[in-house]
Design a protein around this motif. Structure first.
Motif, mmCIF file in Angstrom:
data_model
loop_
_atom_site.group_PDB
_atom_site.id
_atom_site.type_symbol
_atom_site.label_atom_id
_atom_site.label_comp_id
_atom_site.label_asym_id
_atom_site.label_seq_id
_atom_site.Cartn_x
_atom_site.Cartn_y
_atom_site.Cartn_z
ATOM 1 N N LYS A 118 45.774 54.749 38.025
ATOM 2 C CA LYS A 118 45.243 54.387 39.337
ATOM 3 C C LYS A 118 44.119 55.317 39.752
ATOM 4 O O LYS A 118 43.084 54.884 40.288
ATOM 5 C CB LYS A 118 46.382 54.420 40.360
ATOM 6 N N GLU A 119 44.275 56.619 39.483
ATOM 7 C CA GLU A 119 43.218 57.581 39.829
ATOM 8 C C GLU A 119 41.970 57.335 39.003
ATOM 9 O O GLU A 119 40.831 57.438 39.516
ATOM 10 C CB GLU A 119 43.737 59.004 39.615
ATOM 11 N N ALA A 120 42.171 56.972 37.712
ATOM 12 C CA ALA A 120 41.007 56.686 36.873
ATOM 13 C C ALA A 120 40.270 55.446 37.364
ATOM 14 O O ALA A 120 39.022 55.398 37.363
ATOM 15 C CB ALA A 120 41.448 56.514 35.424
ATOM 16 N N LYS A 121 41.007 54.454 37.793
ATOM 17 C CA LYS A 121 40.389 53.249 38.315
ATOM 18 C C LYS A 121 39.612 53.535 39.586
ATOM 19 O O LYS A 121 38.506 53.017 39.781
ATOM 20 C CB LYS A 121 41.473 52.197 38.561
ATOM 21 N N GLN A 122 40.186 54.367 40.439
ATOM 22 C CA GLN A 122 39.509 54.713 41.683
ATOM 23 C C GLN A 122 38.237 55.517 41.403
ATOM 24 O O GLN A 122 37.201 55.313 42.059
ATOM 25 C CB GLN A 122 40.449 55.517 42.596
ATOM 26 N N ALA A 123 38.315 56.405 40.412
ATOM 27 C CA ALA A 123 37.113 57.194 40.064
ATOM 28 C C ALA A 123 36.036 56.291 39.475
ATOM 29 O O ALA A 123 34.842 56.438 39.788
ATOM 30 C CB ALA A 123 37.492 58.288 39.082
ATOM 31 N N LYS A 178 26.228 46.923 44.832
ATOM 32 C CA LYS A 178 26.268 45.530 44.393
ATOM 33 C C LYS A 178 27.451 45.271 43.494
ATOM 34 O O LYS A 178 28.160 44.256 43.629
ATOM 35 C CB LYS A 178 24.962 45.197 43.670
ATOM 36 N N ARG A 179 27.679 46.216 42.603
ATOM 37 C CA ARG A 179 28.795 46.033 41.672
ATOM 38 C C ARG A 179 30.127 46.105 42.414
ATOM 39 O O ARG A 179 31.082 45.381 42.115
ATOM 40 C CB ARG A 179 28.723 47.079 40.578
ATOM 41 N N LYS A 180 30.191 46.984 43.387
ATOM 42 C CA LYS A 180 31.415 47.075 44.173
ATOM 43 C C LYS A 180 31.680 45.759 44.906
ATOM 44 O O LYS A 180 32.815 45.288 45.002
ATOM 45 C CB LYS A 180 31.292 48.196 45.190
ATOM 46 N N GLY A 181 30.614 45.146 45.403
ATOM 47 C CA GLY A 181 30.790 43.868 46.092
ATOM 48 C C GLY A 181 31.299 42.783 45.166
ATOM 49 O O GLY A 181 32.157 41.964 45.546
ATOM 50 N N LEU A 182 30.778 42.767 43.906
ATOM 51 C CA LEU A 182 31.259 41.783 42.940
ATOM 52 C C LEU A 182 32.744 41.978 42.608
ATOM 53 O O LEU A 182 33.501 41.014 42.500
ATOM 54 C CB LEU A 182 30.406 41.857 41.668
ATOM 55 N N VAL A 183 33.102 43.243 42.419
ATOM 56 C CA VAL A 183 34.506 43.516 42.108
ATOM 57 C C VAL A 183 35.414 43.098 43.264
ATOM 58 O O VAL A 183 36.475 42.483 43.068
ATOM 59 C CB VAL A 183 34.689 45.007 41.782
ATOM 60 N N GLU A 184 35.015 43.422 44.481
ATOM 61 C CA GLU A 184 35.825 43.052 45.641
ATOM 62 C C GLU A 184 35.918 41.529 45.785
ATOM 63 O O GLU A 184 36.967 40.969 46.114
ATOM 64 C CB GLU A 184 35.227 43.665 46.902
ATOM 65 N N GLU A 185 34.778 40.831 45.525
ATOM 66 C CA GLU A 185 34.792 39.370 45.600
ATOM 67 C C GLU A 185 35.708 38.763 44.548
ATOM 68 O O GLU A 185 36.454 37.796 44.822
ATOM 69 C CB GLU A 185 33.360 38.854 45.424
ATOM 70 N N LEU A 186 35.667 39.340 43.323
ATOM 71 C CA LEU A 186 36.536 38.848 42.258
ATOM 72 C C LEU A 186 38.007 39.058 42.617
ATOM 73 O O LEU A 186 38.841 38.161 42.419
ATOM 74 C CB LEU A 186 36.188 39.557 40.952
ATOM 75 N N GLU A 187 38.271 40.239 43.133
ATOM 76 C CA GLU A 187 39.678 40.503 43.517
ATOM 77 C C GLU A 187 40.120 39.570 44.639
ATOM 78 O O GLU A 187 41.260 39.096 44.681
ATOM 79 C CB GLU A 187 39.817 41.961 43.936
ATOM 80 N N GLU A 188 39.208 39.275 45.588
ATOM 81 C CA GLU A 188 39.548 38.370 46.678
ATOM 82 C C GLU A 188 39.801 36.961 46.169
ATOM 83 O O GLU A 188 40.728 36.270 46.618
ATOM 84 C CB GLU A 188 38.408 38.367 47.702
ATOM 85 N N ARG A 189 39.006 36.506 45.192
ATOM 86 C CA ARG A 189 39.233 35.200 44.594
ATOM 87 C C ARG A 189 40.591 35.140 43.885
ATOM 88 O O ARG A 189 41.307 34.128 43.970
ATOM 89 C CB ARG A 189 38.105 34.877 43.607
ATOM 90 N N GLU A 190 40.889 36.214 43.170
ATOM 91 C CA GLU A 190 42.192 36.244 42.483
ATOM 92 C C GLU A 190 43.344 36.172 43.482
ATOM 93 O O GLU A 190 44.329 35.462 43.273
ATOM 94 C CB GLU A 190 42.287 37.518 41.638
ATOM 95 N N ARG A 191 43.224 36.891 44.595
ATOM 96 C CA ARG A 191 44.264 36.851 45.620
ATOM 97 C C ARG A 191 44.353 35.459 46.246
ATOM 98 O O ARG A 191 45.451 34.935 46.489
ATOM 99 C CB ARG A 191 43.993 37.901 46.689
ATOM 100 N N THR A 192 43.178 34.840 46.490
ATOM 101 C CA THR A 192 43.184 33.491 47.067
ATOM 102 C C THR A 192 43.804 32.478 46.108
ATOM 103 O O THR A 192 44.602 31.615 46.519
ATOM 104 C CB THR A 192 41.744 33.074 47.418
#
Length: 372
Positions: free
Chosen positions: A77-82, A90-104
């Motif tokens: 988890k710490e490695a993922k956060q780092a 931009k990349r952070k936004g893509l990752v967050e959008e992907l995670e949001e799609r997976e949750r949806t």
């Protein structure tokens, strides 16, 4: 570890670093558990939950295998956060959008499964309701069918009521005769008693049961007999003439052997073939004095139209006007042939003989008790 343990870091819950020793874990648990113990925090509803979380965290950290798995998970988890921290915006936004799609998508799949289960339960409920309604309709139809059958049977019985004569009893043609030997000294044998009652109808003289009391060597004073007639008309005529001197039965009591009027006589009265007088009415007439038998006016008119009695001394007009059962309306069932001397007839004769013997024993016991 449970879901709560995965969300809460046991190290953070106990305030320990990942390199903490077993003794440090026990000490930290003891210090913190005393603060949130339910007995010390009776007014705090969250005290029991916090105490339970501390206990679960201690057990996990004291188990080497589970602690190793927890440490590996924390490091991942710490490695993922780092790694996520090194991404650009931009990349952070893509990752967050992907995670949001997976949750949806996961939420939609869960909702779809829940909807499918609810639809299945609704179908089952509708099918069960349909089965229940179908069974209720079947029961109602069966009940109505039974009611129709009962009504049809009642209507059939009502239509046949008064048409079908009742089944004859074993002692319907047998009468009980009581008399005193002081008034009738000649009636000491079955033959003399048979001659006295023969004018009323043919007798079965071989089956007459005569009992004289008291028994020899004492002088008899009274007699009791069971006299079977071959036809119920003769028995009815004898009972109607009981105690009447003009018919030769003065001071002689003649009653039915079973102590009650046969059902066939009641049926004939109901059909208007006989008068409405009963045996009890005859007894009342005998107490009041000798008189005519209580035959109705309808019976009297038929008796007047009947041919006169024969000159052989027969004085009973009843047998000549007794209705012929063969001329009655036939039963709706198939005709029954008159049996000959077969097994059924022999059995019936034996039953009648056994019934006469039983009545004779009862008469003797009753007279013995009266003598005492």
């Amino acid at each position: 570890m449970s879901t709560a343990e995965e969300e809460v870091n046991p190290y953070e819950l106990l305030g320990l670093p990942t390199e903490a020793t077993e003794q440090e874990i026990k000490t930290a648990y003891r210090q913190r558990s005393l603060k949130v113990h339910p007995d010390r925090n009776r007014g705090n509803p969250d005290a029991a939950r916090k105490f339970h979380e501390l206990h679960q965290a201690q057990e996990l950290l004291l188990d080497p295998l589970r602690r190793m798995a927890l440490d590996a998970k924390i490091r991942l988890k710490e490695a993922k956060q780092a790694r996520f921290a090194s991404y650009d915006a931009k990349r952070k936004g893509l990752v967050e959008e992907l995670e949001e799609r997976e949750r949806t998508l996961k939420k939609a799949r869960v909702e779809k499964e829940a909807e499918k289960k609810e639809r299945f339960r609704e179908n089952e409920r509708i099918m069960e309701e349909g089965r229940r309604l179908r069974e209720e309709r079947e029961r109602d139809l069966q009940r109505k069918e039974r009611e129709r059958e009962e009504l049809a049977k009642k209507a059939q019985r009502a239509a046949n009521d008064g048409i079908d004569p009742p089944s004859p009893g074993l002692l319907d043609t047998t009468v009980r005769v009581k008399y005193t030997l002081a008034a009738h000294p000649t009636l000491t044998e079955a033959g003399s008693l048979g001659k006295l009652l023969t004018p009323f109808g043919p007798l079965d003289e071989s089956s007459i049961v005569l009992s004289l009391k008291p028994a020899p060597p004492k002088k008899p004073k009274r007699g009791t007999a069971l006299v079977p007639f071959k036809q119920i008309g003769g028995a009815f005529a004898a009972v109607c003439a009981s105690g009447k001197a003009q018919n030769g039965l003065g001071d002689i009591e003649v009653d039915w052997a079973e102590g009650k009027e046969p059902e066939l006589i009641g049926w004939l009265k109901k059909m208007g073939q006989l008068g409405g007088g009963s045996n009890s009415a005859n007894k009342g007439d005998r107490e009041a004095g000798p008189g005519p038998a209580p035959i109705s006016s309808d019976y009297t008119s038929r008796a007047a139209a009947a041919p006169p009695p024969s000159s052989d001394g027969s004085f009973s007009s009843f047998p000549s006007t007794f209705p012929d059962l063969n001329s009655l309306p036939p039963k709706p069932t198939a005709p029954i042939d008159v049996p000959g001397l077969d097994y059924e007839s022999l059995t019936l004769m034996r039953m009648r003989q056994a019934e006469r013997e039983r009545l004779e024993r009862e008469i003797r016991e009753q007279e013995a008790q009266e003598a005492l």
